[in-house]
Design an enzyme around this catalytic site. Structure first.
Site, short mmCIF file in Angstrom:
data_model
loop_
_atom_site.label_atom_id
_atom_site.label_comp_id
_atom_site.label_asym_id
_atom_site.label_seq_id
_atom_site.Cartn_x
_atom_site.Cartn_y
_atom_site.Cartn_z
N ASP A 180 0.84 -1.20 0.00
CA ASP A 180 0.00 0.00 0.00
C ASP A 180 0.87 1.25 0.00
OD1 ASP A 180 -2.06 -1.71 0.12
OD2 ASP A 180 -2.83 -1.06 2.09
N ALA A 181 1.98 1.20 0.74
CA ALA A 181 2.85 2.38 0.84
C ALA A 181 3.43 2.72 -0.53
CB ALA A 181 3.97 2.11 1.84
N ASP A 182 3.85 1.69 -1.28
CA ASP A 182 4.42 1.95 -2.61
C ASP A 182 3.35 2.49 -3.55
OD1 ASP A 182 6.83 1.16 -1.72
OD2 ASP A 182 6.77 -0.86 -2.60
N ASP A 213 0.74 4.24 -2.64
CA ASP A 213 0.50 5.64 -2.26
C ASP A 213 1.60 6.55 -2.80
OD1 ASP A 213 -1.74 4.86 -0.98
OD2 ASP A 213 -0.87 4.84 1.04
N SER A 223 -35.22 -7.55 -16.08
CA SER A 223 -34.99 -8.38 -14.90
C SER A 223 -34.99 -9.84 -15.35
CB SER A 223 -36.06 -8.11 -13.85
OG SER A 223 -37.31 -8.35 -14.43
N GLU A 240 -23.33 -17.97 -14.76
CA GLU A 240 -22.67 -16.90 -14.01
C GLU A 240 -23.15 -16.89 -12.57
OE1 GLU A 240 -23.79 -13.35 -16.09
OE2 GLU A 240 -22.85 -14.02 -17.96
N LYS A 246 -24.97 -14.94 -9.51
CA LYS A 246 -25.94 -13.84 -9.40
C LYS A 246 -25.50 -12.97 -8.23
CE LYS A 246 -30.79 -12.64 -9.55
NZ LYS A 246 -30.73 -11.55 -8.59
N ASP A 299 -25.23 -10.13 -5.52
CA ASP A 299 -26.24 -9.45 -4.73
C ASP A 299 -25.81 -8.00 -4.53
OD1 ASP A 299 -28.55 -9.17 -3.38
OD2 ASP A 299 -27.96 -10.32 -1.62
N GLU A 319 -22.89 -5.34 -12.33
CA GLU A 319 -23.34 -5.17 -10.94
C GLU A 319 -22.27 -4.45 -10.12
OE1 GLU A 319 -26.31 -6.62 -10.62
OE2 GLU A 319 -26.67 -7.03 -8.50
N TYR A 376 -21.62 -8.18 -16.86
CA TYR A 376 -22.22 -9.45 -17.25
C TYR A 376 -23.12 -9.34 -18.48
CZ TYR A 376 -25.79 -7.60 -14.06
OH TYR A 376 -26.68 -6.80 -13.40
N LYS A 427 -27.66 -18.39 -18.95
CA LYS A 427 -28.02 -17.67 -20.17
C LYS A 427 -27.74 -18.56 -21.37
CE LYS A 427 -26.68 -13.43 -17.87
NZ LYS A 427 -25.75 -12.31 -17.73
N LYS A 447 -32.21 -19.35 -7.81
CA LYS A 447 -31.94 -18.77 -6.49
C LYS A 447 -31.53 -19.84 -5.48
CE LYS A 447 -33.26 -14.40 -6.89
NZ LYS A 447 -34.39 -13.98 -6.15
N CYS A 502 -58.08 0.64 15.95
CA CYS A 502 -56.78 0.98 15.36
C CYS A 502 -55.85 1.57 16.43
CB CYS A 502 -56.99 1.98 14.23
SG CYS A 502 -55.43 2.62 13.58
N CYS A 555 -55.37 5.53 15.25
CA CYS A 555 -56.42 6.56 15.23
C CYS A 555 -57.66 6.14 16.02
CB CYS A 555 -56.80 6.89 13.79
SG CYS A 555 -57.69 5.56 12.98
N CYS A 599 -58.23 -0.95 9.18
CA CYS A 599 -58.63 0.21 9.97
C CYS A 599 -59.60 0.99 9.11
CB CYS A 599 -57.40 1.05 10.30
SG CYS A 599 -57.81 2.76 10.70
N CYS A 637 -56.89 8.48 9.47
CA CYS A 637 -55.87 7.76 10.23
C CYS A 637 -54.49 8.25 9.82
CB CYS A 637 -56.00 6.26 9.96
SG CYS A 637 -54.71 5.28 10.75
S1 IVH Z 1 -28.35 -10.53 -16.42
C1 IVH Z 1 -31.20 -9.69 -19.52
N1 IVH Z 1 -26.47 -11.54 -14.91
O1 IVH Z 1 -30.13 -9.71 -11.25
C2 IVH Z 1 -30.83 -10.04 -18.15
N2 IVH Z 1 -28.13 -10.17 -13.87
O2 IVH Z 1 -33.17 -10.05 -11.86
C3 IVH Z 1 -30.23 -8.94 -17.38
N3 IVH Z 1 -27.78 -9.82 -11.49
O3 IVH Z 1 -31.13 -6.50 -12.14
C4 IVH Z 1 -29.59 -9.32 -16.13
N4 IVH Z 1 -25.93 -11.01 -11.32
O4 IVH Z 1 -28.96 -6.71 -10.87
C5 IVH Z 1 -27.58 -10.77 -14.95
N5 IVH Z 1 -24.72 -12.45 -13.71
C6 IVH Z 1 -25.81 -11.71 -13.75
C7 IVH Z 1 -26.34 -11.07 -12.61
C8 IVH Z 1 -27.51 -10.31 -12.72
C9 IVH Z 1 -26.81 -10.25 -10.68
C10 IVH Z 1 -28.94 -9.01 -11.07
C11 IVH Z 1 -29.09 -7.73 -11.82
C12 IVH Z 1 -30.49 -7.71 -12.37
C13 IVH Z 1 -31.15 -8.82 -11.62
C14 IVH Z 1 -32.10 -9.53 -12.55
#
Ligand code: IVH
Length: 699
Positions: free
Chosen positions: A38-40, A42, A87, A125, A127, A129, A184, A236, A322, A346, A440, A443, A458, A464
């Site tokens: 880290d020092a180098d 910096d 999504s 891939e 997923k 978070d 992400e 991704y 995919k 998931k 309630c 209220c 309510c 309320c």
């Molecule tokens: S692909 C066309 N790949 O998951 C598809 N999404 O529910 C577009 N996410 O909003 C998304 N890892 O935030 C893709 N390897 C990955 C991912 C990924 C996380 C999230 C992303 C997206 C949500 C989809």
């Protein structure tokens, strides 16, 4: 460096330092394998800062010194995504994955892209978070970064993203004219814990989990704060891509005569595209990404990642599959807002046991009374849980949960933790049953429950305070009027003081009176008034959603807005007319009609108008060639019903009308098309068949 180095030597040294520092950033953040101390590091940074301070002409926008963060913003601008950010559909069980593979195989076989004895190739891939982001590079330079937002419009977080070390400010090698990279933003667990320790020591906000820390750090109005947060990024996917070096930009003529640039991709598979992104210097998770064949390959990947998950430096909530071939992806297309060629698998929710200390009730926006479990704090699914929902009274009876019980608590991803059930063997003698209050707690109005509903409510309505507050929070929310700075605490004060009784009252707030409230400075009061002022011209869909009508979610609101075009038309529509809007059935139609049948709701619309609030027409997704174009459908199409076609057209930003005029952009003619087709031909309006329409819509 020599005392009197020449200008060229200095420029050269600056370039060298920039290159070297960026290399170390990659080693440190992407490969997790720093090659210097880290020092180098910096020392290199200090040398560059010194050079640039003495010779400001040497500063380039992509210099690592520029990642320290620009001046704070008053508010985020909004960015329309050229290609929507989608999504993913979810799979939880092995059967869901097998069904996905079967659907993909059937479609690809039907299209002649897969032989009967073959299984599809998939790209797997992790997923992550974190939160999705889109990075726009023009001629290899990062020009814009935006959050996903509602998928169509996100927030401009360019200044913040520029501070993330692993995000290249300039791409390597021959970059295309335009490249939108999707990926992400996240925070490693160890970095998150370190950040929380520092925050706690300074008496500042601690974050519940790495995802919230990443989101909070990215959605910071002061990029200098973001610069101090250890954010990371993995690419991704991609959005708009065109103007690849060595190729002629593909041009196609729009019917209006405007030439638009067409997306051209350099590779024909997802995996090859990601390799290309990596070559351009973008961080891609090459360690885990894997190409597999068929459902068996997918499930083996899931098992393997599941085993390695606890040892990963960051949180993941599943894996993503995919279809690898881009040609196959195109054939598979999309449903609603998710691709048919990809799915998220998931991981199961995490569970733990703890003591149920008490059951209290909360009053929701529509008066719904939700019993909430107060728990002995317990660490589950990455966060400490102290409250969990019990949904409703019947649910409590069905699960036989009693106060004093040891209960199983479950938390999955970002959803609200829930009480699964009691551990009966540990039930104490004095465990008490829950009794629904009759009045309630806020209220004191009566709590009622109709025969056919599981939910007690309510009856106080907007009398309320709890309902008033939640109505306002909802209206100020990002998907509604998007009033930045109107947080929970503030709404509480405004409602409790009696100053704000309805949505319309918000618009008469002055900076002067706001500044007098707790925890409000002059500047934040002014910013809030500016944000409220901006919310005087919401889109019609947002306004409708903001009203908080039962069963009217953000998508329904947008569809209804596009269909009717004005608030007056919606207010005056009867149930039949409402059912004419895409995806609106009797329940939604009844709810909208009942809402506007209430004189006080009509009055709110009048009061809003008096405050200068006027909704603007709901446009289609920007950047879409179909935005605002009018279609007329006639005759019978081979596979789509008219309703289906209408839904797709509206989703693409187009409009559907019943009669042909000069303003009609396209007539879609099926079998036995009659006078409308003749009229179209007379007027010279473009006529399409079903395939032509699908091609235009890209489905
Ligand atoms: S692909 C066309 N790949 O998951 C598809 N999404 O529910 C577009 N996410 O909003 C998304 N890892 O935030 C893709 N390897 C990955 C991912 C990924 C996380 C999230 C992303 C997206 C949500 C989809």
């Amino acid at each position: 460096m020599a005392e009197h180095a020449s200008a060229t030597e200095e420029a050269q040294r600056a370039a060298e330092l920039r290159h070297e520092i960026e290399q170390h950033n990659v080693h440190y953040y992407v490969q997790d394998a720093p090659t210097i101390s880290d020092a180098d590091y910096d020392a290199l940074m200090r040398e560059l800062v010194k050079l640039e301070t003495e010779h400001p002409e040497l500063i380039t926008p992509e210099s690592p010194t520029q990642r320290v963060g620009a001046a704070p913003l008053a508010a985020f601008g909004s960015v329309q995504h050229a290609v929507p950010m989608l999504s993913l559909g979810n799979a939880f069980e092995a059967e869901d994955v097998q069904a996905f593979d079967r659907r993909v195989s059937d479609t690809l076989r039907g299209a002649g892209l897969l032989r009967l004895d073959q299984s599809p190739e998939y790209f797997c891939e992790l997923k992550f978070d974190g939160l999705a982001i889109s990075l726009r590079y023009e001629d290899g330079v990062l020009v814009q970064a935006a959050t996903r937002g509602d998928g169509q419009t996100g927030e401009d977080v360019t200044a913040n993203v520029r501070t993330i070390r692993v995000v290249p400010l300039r791409l390597k090698g021959a970059a295309p004219r335009v490249l939108e990279v999707r990926g992400e933003v996240l925070m490693n667990r160890a970095d998150f814990e370190r950040l929380n320790r520092t925050q706690a020591a300074r008496g500042e906000k601690v974050f519940v989990n790495p995802r919230n820390a990443a989101a909070g750090s990215l959605r910071q109005l002061d990029p200098r704060i973001t610069a101090q947060r250890p954010l990371r990024f993995f690419a991704y996917s991609w959005g708009e891509v065109h103007g690849l070096p060595g190729t002629q930009p593909g041009l196609f003529e729009e019917p209006t005569g405007n030439a638009r640039q067409q997306s051209t991709l350099p590779h024909d598979s997802h995996g090859a595209m990601l390799n290309w992104l990596a070559e351009l210097g973008l961080p891609v998770n090459t360690q885990y990404n894997k190409r597999v064949t068929g459902a068996e390959g997918l499930l083996a990947f899931y098992e393997q990642v599941g085993r390695e998950r606890p040892g990963l430096p960051y949180d993941i909530d599943g894996v993503v599959y995919k279809v690898d071939s881009l040609a196959a992806q195109k054939v598979l297309g999309f449903v609603a807002r998710a691709p048919r060629f990809a799915v998220a698998h998931k991981f199961p929710a995490e569970e733990a046991t703890t003591r149920l200390l008490d059951i209290e009730v909360q009053v929701g926006r529509t008066g719904a009374i939700t019993p909430v479990a107060r728990l002995q704090p317990i660490f589950v699914g990455g966060v400490t849980v102290t409250n969990a929902t019990l949904h409703n009274e019947d649910e409590i009876r069905r699960k036989d949960v009693r106060i004093g019980d040891t209960v199983i608590v479950r938390r999955a991803g970002d959803v609200i933790p829930e009480v699964v059930g009691p551990v009966l063997s540990q039930r104490p003698q004095d465990a008490r049953e829950f009794i629904m209050p009759t009045r309630c707690p806020i209220c004191d109005s009566a709590i009622e429950r109709t025969e056919d509903e599981a939910i007690a409510r309510c009856t106080g309505g907007l009398f309320c305070a709890a309902q008033r507050k939640q109505t306002l929070w909802h209206a100020a929310g990002r998907k509604a009027l998007d009033i930045d700075g109107l947080g929970e605490k503030l709404v509480d004060q405004l409602v409790e003081s009696g100053r704000v009784k309805s949505l319309a009252d918000l618009y008469s707030l002055t900076a002067f009176e706001l500044a007098a409230l707790d925890r409000m400075g002059k500047k934040s009061a002014e910013n809030l008034v500016a944000a409220i002022d901006k919310a005087r011209t919401p889109t019609l869909g947002r306004l409708l959603f903001a009203l908080g009508i039962r069963h009217v979610g953000e998508t329904t609101a947008r569809d209804v807005a596009r269909h009717f075009g004005s608030i007056e038309a919606i207010m005056d529509a009867d149930e039949d007319a409402l059912c004419g809007a895409p995806d609106v059935g009797p329940v939604v139609a009844g709810s909208i009609r009942r809402f506007f049948a209430e004189p006080h709701n009509r009055e709110i619309i009048e009061l809003l108008k008096a405050q200068g609030v006027h909704a603007v027409a709901e446009a289609g997704p920007e950047g879409n060639a179909l935005a605002g174009k009018t279609f007329v459908l006639t005759g019978t199409m081979p596979t789509w019903t008219r309703d289906e076609a209408t839904r797709y057209i509206l989703a693409a930003g187009g409009k559907v009308s019943g009669s042909v005029s000069k303003k009609t952009a396209y007539v879609v003619a099926g079998e036995e098309a009659g006078s409308k087709l003749t009229k179209a031909q007379e007027l010279g309006v473009t006529v399409l068949d079903e395939d032509g329409l699908k091609a235009l819509l890209g489905v």
